[in-house]
Design a protein around this motif. Structure first.
Motif, short mmCIF file in Angstrom:
data_model
loop_
_atom_site.label_atom_id
_atom_site.label_comp_id
_atom_site.label_asym_id
_atom_site.label_seq_id
_atom_site.Cartn_x
_atom_site.Cartn_y
_atom_site.Cartn_z
N UNK A 274 -6.75 -10.02 -5.12
CA UNK A 274 -5.84 -10.86 -5.91
C UNK A 274 -4.43 -10.85 -5.35
N UNK A 275 -4.16 -9.93 -4.43
CA UNK A 275 -2.84 -9.79 -3.84
C UNK A 275 -2.79 -10.60 -2.54
N UNK A 276 -1.89 -11.59 -2.44
CA UNK A 276 -1.82 -12.39 -1.21
C UNK A 276 -1.60 -11.52 0.01
N UNK A 277 -2.35 -11.81 1.07
CA UNK A 277 -2.24 -11.13 2.36
C UNK A 277 -2.57 -9.64 2.26
N UNK A 278 -3.47 -9.30 1.34
CA UNK A 278 -3.86 -7.90 1.19
C UNK A 278 -4.54 -7.37 2.45
N UNK A 279 -5.25 -8.23 3.17
CA UNK A 279 -5.89 -7.78 4.41
C UNK A 279 -4.87 -7.32 5.44
N UNK A 280 -3.82 -8.12 5.62
CA UNK A 280 -2.79 -7.75 6.59
C UNK A 280 -2.08 -6.46 6.16
N UNK A 281 -1.81 -6.33 4.88
CA UNK A 281 -1.13 -5.13 4.38
C UNK A 281 -1.97 -3.89 4.63
N UNK A 282 -3.27 -4.02 4.50
CA UNK A 282 -4.15 -2.86 4.70
C UNK A 282 -4.31 -2.50 6.17
N UNK A 283 -4.45 -3.52 7.01
CA UNK A 283 -4.77 -3.27 8.42
C UNK A 283 -3.54 -2.98 9.26
N UNK A 284 -2.39 -3.63 8.96
CA UNK A 284 -1.26 -3.62 9.88
C UNK A 284 -0.01 -2.89 9.38
N UNK A 285 -0.09 -2.18 8.26
CA UNK A 285 1.11 -1.48 7.78
C UNK A 285 0.82 0.01 7.63
N UNK A 286 1.90 0.81 7.67
CA UNK A 286 1.76 2.26 7.57
C UNK A 286 1.21 2.68 6.21
N UNK A 287 1.69 2.03 5.15
CA UNK A 287 1.32 2.45 3.80
C UNK A 287 -0.06 1.94 3.41
N UNK A 288 -0.39 0.69 3.80
CA UNK A 288 -1.65 0.09 3.38
C UNK A 288 -1.67 -0.15 1.88
N UNK A 289 -2.80 -0.61 1.39
CA UNK A 289 -2.98 -0.78 -0.06
C UNK A 289 -4.41 -0.39 -0.39
N UNK A 290 -4.73 -0.36 -1.66
CA UNK A 290 -6.09 -0.08 -2.05
C UNK A 290 -6.52 1.35 -1.73
N UNK A 291 -7.83 1.55 -1.68
CA UNK A 291 -8.41 2.87 -1.43
C UNK A 291 -9.18 2.85 -0.11
N UNK A 292 -8.86 3.80 0.75
CA UNK A 292 -9.61 3.98 1.98
C UNK A 292 -10.62 5.12 1.77
N UNK A 293 -11.89 4.83 2.04
CA UNK A 293 -12.93 5.84 1.91
C UNK A 293 -13.31 6.29 3.32
N UNK A 294 -13.23 7.58 3.57
CA UNK A 294 -13.45 8.13 4.91
C UNK A 294 -14.39 9.33 4.84
#
Length: 295
Positions: A274-294
């Motif tokens: 629902x957040x515009x450009x959430x893909x770019x924020x997750x892939x290309x920024x230091x902070x990212x968004x959402x939850x990363x499962x590793x």
């Protein structure tokens, strides 16, 4: 000038990620609210085309539940769900395939191409991409026993044959995949899009699997968006389920991430579509968004 400097700073921040992911494959499960709003649709498509232009190989697996519901309603067919899965008889399956592999798939392809991307729309039946079998859902009867229940043309993935995808990627195309699988005699099965995306990510040995959802990510307190869990290891999943923090529709998404990681995918991400450009924020920024499962 300040605005220009801010933009320069954003580009500099993105540089290490562009270098890191150049030539890598990212599988994106596209669905939910991001498919319902025209502005969000364009933002997602722009993100994916930009990823392609900087050397990443995006692969899209899409849903289409609202479009399916709309068509079934127009033709007078009611949807029945068992444990979140649509009971799909033969007539319903024909319409599901028409919507997913036709209308929705080709709209995504057209939007990608309008933004300058090269895209090809396929279903899992093309090139034998998704081999499937009938799914029998375990449902409690009156005695409380869980018994296998036939829910129609809903399938489980048996095998992914990724040769077609490798060929398309090598030729510079963005594959757009409708999650329809083929049974032994060629019959069509509706596959859960999250599941299909996870299986395809494993077959492609993708660096990332990204699930676009309608929530911020995994929240410790579902009523508090500030309680986002930004990173989650797979050994933390079961304890969170026992605590009830992971529940409902989030459970299959997290399990999809865990299986993808165990199958060789680098990292998995559950982000807010629902957040515009959430893909770019997750892939290309230091902070990212959402939850990363590793791992």
């Amino acid at each position: 000038m300040n605005s220009a400097l801010e933009k320069a700073g954003i580009l500099v921040e993105a540089l290490p990620y562009i270098k890191k992911f150049a030539g890598k494959t990212v599988v994106i499960k596209y669905g939910g609210a991001a498919m319902l709003n025209d502005d969000l649709k364009e933002a997602v498509i722009q993100d994916i085309v930009l990823m392609k232009y900087v050397g990443i190989n995006p692969v899209i697996v899409h849903g289409g539940g609202p479009e399916i519901n709309s068509l079934l309603k127009r033709v007078g067919l009611e949807s029945t769900f068992i444990q979140g899965l649509r009971v799909t008889d033969e007539a319903t399956m024909e319409l599901v395939e028409m919507v997913l592999a036709g209308k929705v798939n080709k709209e995504i392809v057209a939007r990608l191409q309008r933004q300058g991307g090269k895209a090809v729309g396929i279903s899992g039946k093309d090139g034998g991409l998704i081999k499937a079998k009938k799914r029998f859902e375990l449902v409690k009867n009156e005695a409380g026993d869980r018994i296998p229940t036939d829910i129609g043309y809903v399938g489980d993935v048996v095998k992914i044959q990724p040769d077609l995808l490798f060929g398309l990627i090598d030729q510079g195309y963005i594959p757009v995949i409708a999650p329809i699988g083929a049974g032994e005699t060629g019959e069509a099965y509706n596959i859960n899009a999250d599941t299909a995306a996870g299986e395809i990510a494993q077959a492609l040995e993708a660096d990332k699997l990204v699930l676009l959802t309608d929530v911020e990510g995994i929240l410790r307190d579902r009523n508090n968006p500030d309680s986002l869990i930004s990173s989650l290891q797979i050994n933390q999943v079961e304890p969170l389920m026992e605590e009830g923090i992971l529940s409902g529709g989030m459970i299959p998404k997290v399990r999809c991430c865990v299986e993808a990681l165990q199958g060789g995918v680098g990292t998995t991400h559950i982000i807010d579509g629902r957040l515009p450009h959430s893909l770019l924020l997750e892939v290309f920024t230091d902070q990212g968004i959402g939850t990363m499962v590793v791992k």
